[in-house]
Design an enzyme around this catalytic site. Structure first.
Site, short mmCIF file in Angstrom:
data_model
loop_
_atom_site.label_atom_id
_atom_site.label_comp_id
_atom_site.label_asym_id
_atom_site.label_seq_id
_atom_site.Cartn_x
_atom_site.Cartn_y
_atom_site.Cartn_z
N ASP A 1 41.33 36.36 37.02
CA ASP A 1 42.53 36.28 36.51
C ASP A 1 43.43 36.07 37.45
OD1 ASP A 1 41.89 38.75 35.58
OD2 ASP A 1 42.59 40.17 36.41
N ASP B 1 44.00 46.78 25.25
CA ASP B 1 43.40 47.37 26.90
C ASP B 1 43.30 48.95 26.44
OD1 ASP B 1 43.71 45.08 28.70
OD2 ASP B 1 45.65 45.30 28.89
#
Lengths: 250, 197
Positions: A11, A130
């Protein structure tokens, strides 16, 4: 034999690697290019870079980072985060990314998937989902901050029809918990889709990886903190998986 | 040495350029016919769809140029498929360098995803291209179409069915996988092409 893939996820925020625990409370874990090179040496099969800031200012930093990563490593890597136009994708692929992933922008404008796969080929278009278990598995957007009425199963089928080359499925219920991957929804996707499924969210032990391959039949497993903080070294993980009868690249 | 990467509308030229730069070689990226013809070695990369790509090559006479090259040529992925006789992808006639048909993977087994995406082994290696590469080495594949086995097969692999991971005929070499993305094994294959082919 085609092997199951182990994919560390980095990330990225403002050019630095971070990992969200349940998408908040970020900890820094180093320089992305150095981490990437380290993962190649360790035997990672691919890498994913997710730009979690994805503001206009951060975009240029990301393109520079992609260029540096592409020059430094010789395994495939995917870049995602804030990608919403053909132009965004063109810039990142030209900078050396092998694949890009779209998420919220594809939910907002599903035609984007058709356009991208037509323009660049399905093989480089990953659609990330997600998902969170409510009455059924539902799709969330904007880094998991916003619910949608979409059923994950219906959306997964739709993105395949629209030309996605691969699906990156992150369970928000599992992400950051280290209690294992969401085996049921991963298995559903793997059984009902003909494109590869990357499972993400919840890796805490080597057994969790064996389960997501053996039980949920994922094609690849993605994790971040267990790799970044050295809790599960990739060579150990792969040796373990091989002993469990799972085909891996050693 | 003068290495030219053919620049066209289906090229993953940047990745191949990066891989050569890591080997200390600065390639020339060009679609200029004379530049390609005068190269010591030519790399024909490719990611994309066969039919529009053949159309693009024909419009620029690159189809004639490529199949008449006399120096070593390395086709990669779609590059390999375009060097065959015919592809089921868009049902298009290709360059015809290798008398080989390109077919689409076909499977009803949900475990056999299409495209094949990931690391697979290569076997029965026989060419200077694979000098010092061990049997069963892992390389990275991304494809939905494959080149059938033939007399020109110099490496085999297996996904759904056995097929050609690499082909060679005279000065023409081609690989279905991506050496530029296949870690150390891929580096060595590219180095072999530069030094030993």
């Amino acid at each position: 034999m085609l092997t199951k893939r182990i994919i560390p996820c980095l990330d990225i925020k403002n050019g630095e690697t971070v990992k969200g625990i349940n998408f908040v409370d970020l900890r820094s874990a180093g320089d992305p290019v150095e981490l990437a090179k380290q993962y190649v040496v360790q035997g990672a099969d691919e890498l994913v870079f997710l730009d979690i800031t994805a503001t206009v200012e951060a975009r240029k930093t990301l393109v520079d980072l992609v260029r540096n990563v592409a020059a430094a490593i010789n395994i495939p890597f995917t870049v995602g985060g804030g990608i919403s136009t053909i132009q965004d994708v063109d810039v990142l692929l030209n900078a050396g990314a092998d694949k890009i992933s779209v998420n919220s922008s594809a939910v907002k404008n599903p035609n984007l998937i058709d356009e991208l796969s037509k323009q660049f080929g399905s093989q480089c278009i990953v659609v990330a989902i997600d998902t969170k278990l409510e009455d059924d598995w539902k799709v969330y957007v904007k880094g998991g901050r916003e619910a949608t009425p979409l059923s994950t199963k219906n959306w997964a089928k739709e993105i395949q029809e629209r030309g996605a080359g691969e699906i990156l499925l992150t369970s928000m219920n599992n992400d950051g918990t280290k209690n294992g991957f969401a085996l049921d929804i991963t298995h559903w996707c793997s059984a009902h889709l003909h494109i590869p499924v990357i499972a993400s969210g919840g890796a805490g032990t080597k057994q969790h990886f064996a389960d997501v391959f053996n039980i949920a039949n994922a094609d690849a497993a993605l994790a971040a903190s267990v790799f970044h903080f050295g809790e599960i070294p990739i060579p150990d993980l792969k040796s373990y998986l091989k002993k469990e009868g799972i085909s891996v690249r050693l | 040495m003068n290495i030219v990467i053919i620049n066209y509308n289906a090229g993953n030229t940047k990745s191949v350029e990066n891989a050569l730069l890591r080997l200390g070689i600065q390639p020339i990226i060009s679609d200029d016919i004379l530049t390609i013809q005068q190269a010591d070695k030519v790399i024909f990369p490719g990611v994309g769809h066969a039919a529009p790509t053949m159309q693009y090559l024909k419009e620029r006479n690159l189809d004639i140029v490529i199949k008449n090259l006399k120096q070593p040529v390395l086709g990669i992925c779609l590059g390999q498929q375009l060097m065959c006789t015919h592809s089921e992808e868009g049902n298009v006639d290709c360059l015809g360098i290798f008398p080989v048909q390109v077919k689409k993977f076909n499977s009803n087994n949900p475990n056999e995803k299409i495209p094949q995406m990931g690391w697979n082994e290569i076997h029965q290696l026989k060419s200077p291209l694979f000098k010092a590469i061990p049997e069963n080495a892992f390389v990275y594949f991304v494809h939905s179409y494959y080149c059938a086995l033939s007399n020109y097969t110099i490496a085999t692999t297996d996904y759904i069915i056995p097929f050609s991971a690499a082909l060679q005929k005279d000065n023409f070499y081609a690989v279905q996988f991506h050496p530029e993305k296949s870690a150390d094994v891929g580096n060595l294959i590219l180095e072999n092409f530069i030094k030993h082919c």
